[in-house]
Write a protein that holds these residues in place. Sequence first.
Motif, PDB file in Angstrom:
ATOM      1  N   PHE A  56       0.803  -1.216   0.000  1.00 38.63           N
ATOM      2  CA  PHE A  56       0.000   0.000   0.000  1.00 38.63           C
ATOM      3  C   PHE A  56       0.845   1.279   0.000  1.00 38.63           C
ATOM      4  O   PHE A  56       0.308   2.367  -0.212  1.00 38.63           O
ATOM      5  N   ALA A  57       2.164   1.148   0.224  1.00 39.82           N
ATOM      6  CA  ALA A  57       2.985   2.358   0.254  1.00 39.82           C
ATOM      7  C   ALA A  57       4.451   2.011   0.041  1.00 39.82           C
ATOM      8  O   ALA A  57       4.867   0.851   0.173  1.00 39.82           O
ATOM      9  N   GLU A  58       5.226   3.039  -0.288  1.00 39.61           N
ATOM     10  CA  GLU A  58       6.674   2.926  -0.408  1.00 39.61           C
ATOM     11  C   GLU A  58       7.315   4.134   0.269  1.00 39.61           C
ATOM     12  O   GLU A  58       6.706   5.205   0.356  1.00 39.61           O
ATOM     13  N   SER A  59       8.524   3.952   0.757  1.00 38.43           N
ATOM     14  CA  SER A  59       9.247   5.076   1.350  1.00 38.43           C
ATOM     15  C   SER A  59      10.705   5.025   0.920  1.00 38.43           C
ATOM     16  O   SER A  59      11.296   3.957   0.831  1.00 38.43           O
ATOM     17  N   THR A  86       0.902   6.278  -6.495  1.00 39.18           N
ATOM     18  CA  THR A  86       0.658   7.723  -6.558  1.00 39.18           C
ATOM     19  C   THR A  86       1.894   8.433  -6.021  1.00 39.18           C
ATOM     20  O   THR A  86       2.837   7.816  -5.565  1.00 39.18           O
ATOM     21  N   ASN A  87       1.851   9.742  -6.058  1.00 41.84           N
ATOM     22  CA  ASN A  87       2.921  10.534  -5.454  1.00 41.84           C
ATOM     23  C   ASN A  87       2.412  11.223  -4.191  1.00 41.84           C
ATOM     24  O   ASN A  87       3.023  12.158  -3.685  1.00 41.84           O
ATOM     25  N   GLU A  88       1.278  10.720  -3.682  1.00 42.41           N
ATOM     26  CA  GLU A  88       0.646  11.359  -2.521  1.00 42.41           C
ATOM     27  C   GLU A  88       1.303  10.909  -1.226  1.00 42.41           C
ATOM     28  O   GLU A  88       1.486   9.716  -0.977  1.00 42.41           O
ATOM     29  N   GLU A  89       1.638  11.884  -0.401  1.00 43.81           N
ATOM     30  CA  GLU A  89       2.297  11.607   0.880  1.00 43.81           C
ATOM     31  C   GLU A  89       1.306  11.072   1.901  1.00 43.81           C
ATOM     32  O   GLU A  89       0.231  11.645   2.108  1.00 43.81           O
TER      33      GLU A  89
END
Length: 249
Positions: A56-59, A86-89
Motif C-alpha cells: 500500500f505504500a513505499e518510502s 501515486t505521489n501522494e504523501e
Amino acid sequence: MQSNKMSDRLEEHFGPEVKSISIRQTRKGCFQELLGCEASDEFKWFHTTDGKNEKFAESLEESNCLLRIFCGGCHEFDMPVKIDGTNEELMTMNRPMKLPVGCGKCCCYQEMSMKSKGTEMGSIKESFYCCVPRMMISDGSGAPVYKVHPPTCVGGMCVNCCAEGNPCGKGCCKASYEVFPHDQQDTDNGAPSVAKIMKVPKSLFTEVFTDSEAFDITFPDEASAHHKALIAGTTIFLNANFFEADGGD
C-alpha cells in the motif's frame, strides 16, 4: 481541510480493520555494500491482516551520501511515505543527527519526528537507559503514548535474546521490540505488551551478505489510526539505529 485529508488517508491505511503490517527493505546488493557504497534506504509497506500481502505504500530515504558513508547509523535523513501508485504523501519522518546508540544513554537522545500533510503527528525518542535501550512514543502535542524496548530478563537489566526462540533455532535472525502503554509501570521480564515490532529473517543470503531487513508489526487492538502510524514510523527509527549501524559497520 489539510487535517481532515490527513485523517482520511491514515484511516484508510491504518483504520480499525488493520491489525498488522509488514515493512520490507529493498535489497541493495552485496557488491554495492562490499564496495562501501551506502545507498539510500528504501522500504515497501504491506497490509498483512488476515493473511493479506497487499502493498500500500513505499518510502525512500532522502539524505546526504557522504553522511550515509561516514556517519553510519546516526546520520540525518527525511523519509516520505507515499501511497502506492501515486505521489501522494501518507506521512513523512525526519531524524536529526544525534549521538549513536550505545550500552547506555543519559543525553543527546536519538529521536525522530513524524508529520502528515504538514501536520505534526508525533515522535519517537530515546529515554535514559542502561544496557537495555528504552524509547517513548509521543503524540503531536508531546504527550506520551507508548513505551518501547526489547524484551528483557534479569530484572530488566539485560535484553532477552531468547524471547523469540532459541537464537540457533526458530529464533535465528529475529529481534523484537515490545510496545507498552505509557503509564504501564512493569514492562520487564515478560510483562504483557499491547503491540510488537519484530525483525524477521528474509533469507540466508540476504541476512549474511546484505543489510536488507524486514519487520512485522502488530498493532494494539484499540489503537487509533494515528497511533498505529506512529508505531509504524517507529519501525524506521529502530532500523536506522539498531540495524543499519550493524550492517554498515
